[in-house]
Design a protein around this motif. Structure first.
Motif, mmCIF file in Angstrom:
data_model
loop_
_atom_site.group_PDB
_atom_site.id
_atom_site.type_symbol
_atom_site.label_atom_id
_atom_site.label_comp_id
_atom_site.label_asym_id
_atom_site.label_seq_id
_atom_site.Cartn_x
_atom_site.Cartn_y
_atom_site.Cartn_z
ATOM 1 N N PRO A 145 -5.868 -1.534 2.655
ATOM 2 C CA PRO A 145 -5.347 -1.832 1.780
ATOM 3 C C PRO A 145 -5.977 -1.157 0.815
ATOM 4 C CG PRO A 145 -5.170 -3.371 3.407
ATOM 5 C CD PRO A 145 -6.742 -2.297 4.691
ATOM 6 N N ASP A 146 -7.392 -1.273 0.789
ATOM 7 C CA ASP A 146 -8.243 -0.937 -0.328
ATOM 8 C C ASP A 146 -8.251 0.503 -0.135
ATOM 9 O OD1 ASP A 146 -9.533 -3.027 -0.461
ATOM 10 O OD2 ASP A 146 -10.898 -3.296 1.140
ATOM 11 N N ARG A 147 -8.298 1.753 0.670
ATOM 12 C CA ARG A 147 -8.030 2.405 1.074
ATOM 13 C C ARG A 147 -6.510 3.578 -0.171
ATOM 14 N NH1 ARG A 147 -12.494 4.614 0.066
ATOM 15 N NH2 ARG A 147 -13.764 4.567 2.408
ATOM 16 N N LEU A 148 -5.558 2.363 0.038
ATOM 17 C CA LEU A 148 -4.478 2.765 0.072
ATOM 18 C C LEU A 148 -3.921 1.862 -1.577
ATOM 19 C CD1 LEU A 148 -1.900 4.427 0.678
ATOM 20 C CD2 LEU A 148 -0.746 1.677 1.366
ATOM 21 N N THR A 149 -5.140 0.891 -1.733
ATOM 22 C CA THR A 149 -4.795 0.993 -2.797
ATOM 23 C C THR A 149 -5.673 1.746 -4.246
ATOM 24 O OG1 THR A 149 -4.382 -1.957 -2.702
ATOM 25 C CG2 THR A 149 -5.562 -1.627 -4.255
ATOM 26 N N GLN A 150 -6.606 1.901 -3.608
ATOM 27 C CA GLN A 150 -7.329 3.171 -4.449
ATOM 28 C C GLN A 150 -7.049 4.336 -4.028
ATOM 29 O OE1 GLN A 150 -11.111 4.643 -2.031
ATOM 30 N NE2 GLN A 150 -11.777 5.384 -3.756
ATOM 31 N N ALA A 151 -5.858 4.934 -3.736
ATOM 32 C CA ALA A 151 -5.090 6.275 -3.544
ATOM 33 C C ALA A 151 -3.979 5.827 -4.596
ATOM 34 C CB ALA A 151 -4.774 6.156 -2.544
ATOM 35 N N LEU A 152 -3.291 4.774 -4.765
ATOM 36 C CA LEU A 152 -2.229 4.645 -5.660
ATOM 37 C C LEU A 152 -2.620 4.400 -7.039
ATOM 38 C CD1 LEU A 152 0.057 2.371 -3.292
ATOM 39 C CD2 LEU A 152 0.093 4.597 -4.130
ATOM 40 N N ARG A 153 -3.631 3.016 -7.471
ATOM 41 C CA ARG A 153 -4.430 3.253 -8.346
ATOM 42 C C ARG A 153 -4.465 4.997 -8.893
ATOM 43 N NH1 ARG A 153 -9.275 4.573 -10.943
ATOM 44 N NH2 ARG A 153 -8.988 4.018 -12.858
ATOM 45 N N ASN A 154 -5.466 5.438 -8.111
ATOM 46 C CA ASN A 154 -5.686 7.026 -8.593
ATOM 47 C C ASN A 154 -4.381 7.473 -9.471
ATOM 48 O OD1 ASN A 154 -8.619 6.386 -7.962
ATOM 49 N ND2 ASN A 154 -8.848 7.108 -6.417
ATOM 50 N N LEU A 155 -3.450 7.155 -8.608
ATOM 51 C CA LEU A 155 -2.405 8.423 -9.000
ATOM 52 C C LEU A 155 -1.545 7.415 -10.164
ATOM 53 C CD1 LEU A 155 -0.899 8.761 -6.243
ATOM 54 C CD2 LEU A 155 -2.173 10.369 -7.392
ATOM 55 N N LEU A 156 -1.565 6.276 -10.268
ATOM 56 C CA LEU A 156 -1.066 4.960 -11.351
ATOM 57 C C LEU A 156 -1.702 5.512 -12.956
ATOM 58 C CD1 LEU A 156 0.249 2.411 -9.692
ATOM 59 C CD2 LEU A 156 1.689 4.074 -10.485
ATOM 60 N N ALA A 157 -3.316 5.495 -12.254
ATOM 61 C CA ALA A 157 -4.113 5.575 -13.785
ATOM 62 C C ALA A 157 -3.729 6.987 -14.557
ATOM 63 C CB ALA A 157 -5.955 5.497 -13.791
ATOM 64 N N ASN A 158 -3.691 8.309 -13.583
ATOM 65 C CA ASN A 158 -3.413 8.954 -13.980
ATOM 66 C C ASN A 158 -1.687 9.497 -14.916
ATOM 67 O OD1 ASN A 158 -5.758 10.461 -13.088
ATOM 68 N ND2 ASN A 158 -5.318 10.909 -11.644
#
Length: 467
Positions: free
Chosen positions: A339-352
């Protein structure tokens, strides 16, 4: 903006663009010049020698016949019989034939005007001759001219044969040099080609290995040795940079953690939007330090902690991290992931996407099952990705949205560690579109999957044990 990456050296090189062909072609051109110059000079000397020999024979015959005609003691008198030479004649001062062999192959009759040049080449009946004249002295033909000729077919044939031989050498020798040079070049440059293939397999994120050296101490050996020394320096520099980066991230991590916790509590107590906004900024900095830490450690050091979580739980976490995101698709299922890693990946995409779309733009995250994959699609209403970036958008420190340039690289690594992939481009309706897919672990599962709990005790599992 970084320059486009060059074509990998292990890509197939066109034969006419290869180094060995260009070297072989250069040697062929040199061979052509040498054959032309040396062969031409040798042919010229040879033909000149043959011509000199022919002229000496002709002069010797003329002198011998002149002596016999001019000296009564030779017993020849006024005779030009075939025993002497049937290509001869005696001319008076007016150029008329006064003595000629009876069976001469040349059409010469006594009293005829002499039809040929006294000295030089001539043609009679299709046969080439060369003539030579001598002024006679003595009792019989004093003051008259003796003319002697020899057929020069052999000399002309030799000249033509030499010309053909030189032309053949000018064609065949360079072609053979080109072929042999190309084949030998393949063998001589094999170490260089092998070194290029191995160099393409070097991953800069890991410790680089030295390239194998050829046994022969030649220029290729020196080149590969220089490359190996360069790789050692690069490896040492990367080690120092990663150590420094890790130390900086470590020093930043503790204060940011304390600051984030303080701002979260202050925001909850006061409800002040400015404090809550500051808390979001600390979240941004925290994720940036996580990206930097992963870059410092390298993707081989990353381990996944697997959980079976509800998709809605993941959405809730993302809503807190990137407010204003629209969600579409089916979020009612379960996801097996870190969950932490997947959240990190999706959060990066959404922030960009939020940076590209701006505060008033639209950012959408869609979850759907595509075959045996769960696919997360992030769309934004921004200007889209520059056409010249291509796949380089996933390289570290390459950014198309004004970010640090680490998020997409980290997100792709996280997707790969989950057994999936991350692709990007421009959507059909405009704006950027990124698709992150991971295997749908519950696709073929039975009802026992419902017994999994979100709060199961996590177990850190190396990626190598899962794939």
């Amino acid at each position: 903006m970084p320059a486009p990456l060059p074509t990998p050296s292990n890509a197939k090189v066109a034969w006419h663009e290869s180094l060995r062909f260009r070297l072989a072609l250069a040697f062929s051109l040199v061979t052509l010049v040498l054959v032309t110059l040396v062969g031409g000079a040798m042919m010229t000397l040879l033909l000149r020698g043959m011509d000199t020999q022919f002229q000496m024979r002709l002069a010797d015959r003329a002198d011998t016949l002149s002596l016999r005609l001019s000296s009564p003691s030779e017993g020849l008198g006024e005779s030009l019989g075939p025993a002497l030479d049937n290509f001869s004649a005696v001319l008076d001062e007016g150029g008329k034939v006064i003595l000629a062999p009876k069976d001469s192959s040349l059409p010469l009759q006594i009293g005829d005007q002499f039809p040929y040049p006294l000295d030089g080449d001539l043609m009679s009946g299709g046969v080439p001759f060369r003539g030579l004249s001598r002024r006679l002295t003595g009792s019989f033909f004093e003051g008259q001219t003796l003319w002697v000729a020899l057929p020069s077919e052999s000399l002309l044939d030799a000249r033509e044969a030499a010309r053909r031989a030189l032309l053949l050498a000018m064609i065949v020798t360079p072609l053979l040099t080109l072929l042999l040079g190309y084949l030998l070049g393949q063998r001589m440059l094999s170490h260089l080609g092998r070194a290029a293939e191995l160099a393409d397999q070097i991953d800069p994120a890991h410790s680089v290995a030295a390239l194998p050296l050829p046994n022969r101490q030649d220029e290729v050996h020196r080149l590969i040795s220089a490359i190996n020394r360069l790789l050692v320096r690069i490896d040492a520099q990367q080690t120092r940079e990663k150590a420094l980066l890790g130390q900086i991230v470590h020093e930043l991590g503790a204060p940011l953690t304390v600051l984030k916790a303080t701002l979260d509590r202050a925001g909850e107590r006061s409800g002040d939007p400015e404090i809550q906004k500051a808390a979001l900024v600390t979240d941004e900095l925290t994720f940036t330090t996580q990206d930097l830490m992963q870059l410092a450690r390298g993707d081989l050091d990353m381990k996944l902690v697997w959980h079976l979580i509800h998709a809605g739980t993941l959405r809730d976490r993302l809503e807190r991290l990137v407010p204003g995101t629209e969600y579409a698709g089916d979020w009612s299922g379960m996801i097996l992931c870190d969950p932490d890693r997947l959240t990190q990946a999706l959060r990066n995409l959404l922030a960009n996407a939020r940076r590209a779309a701006g505060p008033d733009g639209r950012v959408t995250l869609t979850l759907e099952a595509v075959g045996d994959q769960l696919q997360f699609t992030v769309n934004d209403s921004g200007p889209g990705l520059p056409d010249d970036l291509g796949e380089s958008i996933f390289d570290p420190f390459v950014s198309g949205s004004g970010s640090s340039g680490l998020g997409l690289s980290v997100s792709r690594q996280i997707a790969a560690l989950h057994g999936g992939q991350l692709t990007g481009g421009n959507g059909p309706a405009g704006g950027a579109e990124f698709r992150l897919s991971i295997p749908d672990a519950l696709l073929d599962s039975g009802d026992d999957d419902d017994d999994w709990a979100e709060d199961d005790e996590p177990e850190a599992t190396p990626v190598s044990a899962l794939h």
